[in-house]
Design a protein around this motif. Structure first.
Motif, mmCIF file in Angstrom:
data_model
loop_
_atom_site.group_PDB
_atom_site.id
_atom_site.type_symbol
_atom_site.label_atom_id
_atom_site.label_comp_id
_atom_site.label_asym_id
_atom_site.label_seq_id
_atom_site.Cartn_x
_atom_site.Cartn_y
_atom_site.Cartn_z
ATOM 1 N N THR A 20 57.200 38.559 59.188
ATOM 2 C CA THR A 20 57.716 39.832 59.719
ATOM 3 C C THR A 20 58.619 40.367 58.729
ATOM 4 O O THR A 20 59.269 39.787 57.693
ATOM 5 N N LEU A 21 58.936 41.943 58.725
ATOM 6 C CA LEU A 21 59.739 42.461 57.802
ATOM 7 C C LEU A 21 61.187 41.846 58.009
ATOM 8 O O LEU A 21 61.815 41.746 56.946
ATOM 9 N N ARG A 22 61.695 41.632 59.351
ATOM 10 C CA ARG A 22 63.042 40.921 59.576
ATOM 11 C C ARG A 22 63.078 39.626 58.683
ATOM 12 O O ARG A 22 64.226 39.459 57.892
ATOM 13 N N GLU A 23 62.185 38.669 58.884
ATOM 14 C CA GLU A 23 62.286 37.519 58.125
ATOM 15 C C GLU A 23 62.348 37.547 56.546
ATOM 16 O O GLU A 23 63.006 36.936 55.961
ATOM 17 N N LEU A 24 61.286 38.560 56.078
ATOM 18 C CA LEU A 24 61.338 38.888 54.736
ATOM 19 C C LEU A 24 62.817 39.190 54.074
ATOM 20 O O LEU A 24 63.145 38.480 53.229
ATOM 21 N N VAL A 25 63.411 40.116 54.896
ATOM 22 C CA VAL A 25 64.515 40.782 54.443
ATOM 23 C C VAL A 25 65.786 39.771 54.458
ATOM 24 O O VAL A 25 66.281 39.227 53.809
ATOM 25 N N GLU A 26 65.855 39.317 55.964
ATOM 26 C CA GLU A 26 66.946 38.502 56.156
ATOM 27 C C GLU A 26 67.038 36.784 55.808
ATOM 28 O O GLU A 26 68.124 36.184 55.297
ATOM 29 N N VAL A 27 65.619 36.552 55.569
ATOM 30 C CA VAL A 27 65.802 34.938 55.175
ATOM 31 C C VAL A 27 65.388 34.926 53.374
ATOM 32 O O VAL A 27 66.168 34.552 52.814
ATOM 33 N N HIS A 28 64.205 35.557 53.265
ATOM 34 C CA HIS A 28 63.969 35.348 51.910
ATOM 35 C C HIS A 28 64.633 36.149 50.944
ATOM 36 O O HIS A 28 64.801 36.010 49.718
ATOM 37 N N GLY A 29 65.189 37.634 51.546
ATOM 38 C CA GLY A 29 66.048 38.457 50.677
ATOM 39 C C GLY A 29 67.522 38.046 50.780
ATOM 40 O O GLY A 29 68.203 38.840 50.224
ATOM 41 N N ALA A 38 39.664 44.494 59.755
ATOM 42 C CA ALA A 38 38.653 43.219 59.155
ATOM 43 C C ALA A 38 39.513 42.113 59.031
ATOM 44 O O ALA A 38 39.222 41.113 58.248
ATOM 45 N N GLY A 39 40.751 41.973 59.670
ATOM 46 C CA GLY A 39 41.698 41.032 59.536
ATOM 47 C C GLY A 39 42.628 41.037 58.372
ATOM 48 O O GLY A 39 42.320 42.092 57.459
ATOM 49 N N SER A 40 43.488 40.384 58.314
ATOM 50 C CA SER A 40 44.572 40.104 56.966
ATOM 51 C C SER A 40 44.680 38.726 56.576
ATOM 52 O O SER A 40 45.762 38.172 56.824
ATOM 53 N N TYR A 41 43.762 38.062 55.689
ATOM 54 C CA TYR A 41 43.586 36.808 55.441
ATOM 55 C C TYR A 41 44.422 36.552 54.124
ATOM 56 O O TYR A 41 44.212 37.400 53.507
ATOM 57 N N GLY A 42 44.655 35.465 53.941
ATOM 58 C CA GLY A 42 45.136 34.738 52.686
ATOM 59 C C GLY A 42 46.732 34.996 52.263
ATOM 60 O O GLY A 42 47.387 35.485 53.414
ATOM 61 N N PRO A 43 47.010 34.432 51.155
ATOM 62 C CA PRO A 43 48.373 34.622 50.822
ATOM 63 C C PRO A 43 48.576 35.925 50.318
ATOM 64 O O PRO A 43 47.934 36.610 49.798
ATOM 65 N N LYS A 44 49.927 36.407 50.262
ATOM 66 C CA LYS A 44 50.184 37.696 49.636
ATOM 67 C C LYS A 44 51.653 37.719 49.135
ATOM 68 O O LYS A 44 52.629 36.763 49.307
ATOM 69 N N LEU A 45 51.675 38.346 47.860
ATOM 70 C CA LEU A 45 53.061 38.500 47.115
ATOM 71 C C LEU A 45 53.636 39.787 47.645
ATOM 72 O O LEU A 45 53.245 40.784 47.499
ATOM 73 N N TYR A 46 54.866 39.522 48.308
ATOM 74 C CA TYR A 46 55.757 40.465 48.530
ATOM 75 C C TYR A 46 57.019 40.570 47.678
ATOM 76 O O TYR A 46 57.437 39.506 47.030
ATOM 77 N N THR A 47 57.223 42.031 47.425
ATOM 78 C CA THR A 47 58.519 42.086 46.518
ATOM 79 C C THR A 47 59.682 42.820 47.369
ATOM 80 O O THR A 47 59.492 43.550 48.054
ATOM 81 N N LEU A 48 60.843 42.417 46.990
ATOM 82 C CA LEU A 48 62.061 42.817 47.823
ATOM 83 C C LEU A 48 62.892 43.639 46.753
ATOM 84 O O LEU A 48 63.171 43.141 45.680
ATOM 85 N N ALA A 49 63.134 44.765 47.066
ATOM 86 C CA ALA A 49 64.276 45.595 46.249
ATOM 87 C C ALA A 49 65.089 46.393 47.306
ATOM 88 O O ALA A 49 65.204 46.169 48.193
#
Length: 453
Positions: A270-279, A243-254
């Protein structure tokens, strides 16, 4: 261009939780316009056409769920807000409740108008003391301002919101377990059907929506369908069930990251960007070994395993949309709570800790879950004490495969969530488990525990 947060836009502003500040930023204007100018069916249609999927874990289309209510029901109809955020390392709902509760409450107004409900129950996790006080304070402000109760906005719209403090159990996050708890009973999930939309709280039609989902309802109605669909990932043309994956999403890193954080991004990062850039990358100069892509119950990603058809990419490069984690054997996106395990941490200890949690949180109603989670804990405890056998790994996978809704042995999905991290960990890191069994050494955690005693 960098993404400009919408759901978290007001977080960090002085007095962000107060009604005065929210209304100064245009708050409740969308709800007022809806109740004065639109019909409930039009709100349902707009949310349905936006492609908004529930942010609580299952990703079920929000507007479609609303249409399951019986037509022309005399009422009452209830909305239950699921704020029992008990999936380990998840805290996106907490931030919304503590820092911008009125955005969520406006979403509740819109949802209640859409489903013709005059009463909403806001079920807040017991451990969330600050969130409970923030939400209750915001509700009190609305009553004082005449924005809750009868004849809201002078449009003949009536709504009461009851803030209910939860029972301190993981199982209360399952929607029928939540309803049972709300009714003052033990939080044992109900057999379905009937589904809550037909017979829910107090045996009346009930819709259960997650906090972040309702915040998204506010933004869909405020900014429109085109804006919402401009973010995220469209449906896969080769997958008729997508059904698609639309919109913004809140991701939490721990976990083992330099910067544990809640970040808002369009779905599909991507998982890599989330961890390496934002985390800020993995802590202490180490490398990632395993990652939970969306909460403990989603299972583990092996960051070094090649991605099928990925042109040299690994599982670390999966997109964090509703389909991405499933491509590498995980249960799904879940709550989008990303937890990192570094390359110097034993997967034996990680898995034992995981099994300990689910064995404790199983409500015990279904025998396969009650006994299966207990057996998996006993086996992983034996492994960490250096007494494991090679056949234990096969037993773990077999138990994990045979418990849950999907094989049809339990009422709710807790058993699936307990089994997925077990089978993904053993299958993806089997060599590490076999080496630990062969060496017969206690894990670092077990040694430390023995010294402490």
């Amino acid at each position: 261009m960098p993404y400009e947060p919408i759901l978290l836009a007001r977080v960090g502003k002085p007095g962000s939780a107060a009604l005065e500040g929210y209304r100064a930023d245009g708050g409740y204007a969308t709800a007022e316009r809806a109740v004065k100018e639109l019909k409930p069916e039009q709100v349902v249609a707009q949310v349905k056409d936006s492609g908004l999927r529930g942010r609580g874990g299952a990703g079920f289309p929000c507007g479609l769920k609303w249409t399951f209510l019986p037509k022309d029901h005399p009422g009452p109809i209830y909305l239950c807000v699921n704020a029992d955020e008990s999936e380990p390392c998840t805290y996106n709902n907490r931030i919304l409740m503590e820092k911008d509760p009125h955005q969520v409450l406006e979403g509740i107004m819109l949802a209640c108008f859409a489903i013709k409900s005059k009463k909403a129950f806001f079920y807040v996790r017991y451990e969330y003391g600050d969130a409970f006080r923030a939400v209750q304070g915001a509700v009190d402000e609305l009553y004082a301002a005449g924005l809750l109760g009868t004849n809201i906005f002078g449009a003949g719209f009536d709504l009461d919101i009851v803030v209910h403090r939860g029972a301190g159990a993981y199982i209360c996050g399952e929607e029928t377990g939540l309803i049972e708890s709300l009714e003052g009973k033990r939080a044992w999930p109900r057999i379905k059907p009937p589904f809550p939309a037909i017979e829910g709280a107090f045996r009346k039609p009930t819709i259960v929506n997650n906090v972040e989902t309702l915040a998204c309802v506010t933004q869909v109605m405020k900014r429109g369908i085109d804006w919402f669909k401009s973010l995220g990932v469209p449906p896969d043309p080769n997958n008729p069930r997508d059904a698609g994956s639309y919109g913004p999403k809140l991701y939490t890193l721990a976990g083992h990251v330099n910067k544990p954080v809640c970040v808002e991004l369009p779905m599909g990062v991507t998982l890599r960007e989330l961890v390496e850039v934002h985390g800020g990358g993995v802590w202490k100069g180490r490398k990632a070994k395993a990652v939970n892509p969306g909460g403990l119950s989603m299972g583990y990603v092996d960051v070094n395993a090649p991605l099928k058809g990925g042109d040299g990419k690994t599982e670390y490069d999966i997109p964090l949309d509703f389909n991405g984690p499933g491509r590498v054997g995980c249960l799904g996106l879940g709550t989008a709570a990303v937890t990192v395990v570094d390359d110097q941490t034993s997967m034996v200890d990680v898995l034992h800790n995981t099994c300990q949690f689910f064995a404790h949180e199983s409500c015990g109603q279904c025998t396969p879950c009650r006994e299966g989670t207990g057996w998996m804990l006993k086996i992983t405890d034996r492994l960490r004490r250096g007494l494991g056998r090679k056949e234990d790994l096969d037993i773990l996978v077999e138990v994990a495969d045979r418990i849950g809704i999907m094989p049809g042995t339990t009422i709710c999905g807790l058993a699936d969530g307990a089994g997925w991290p077990v089978k993904t960990a053993v299958r993806k890191f089997r060599a590490e488990f076999e080496a630990a069994i062969k060496s017969g050494e206690k894990s670092k955690y077990a040694k430390a525990l023995a010294m402490a005693h």
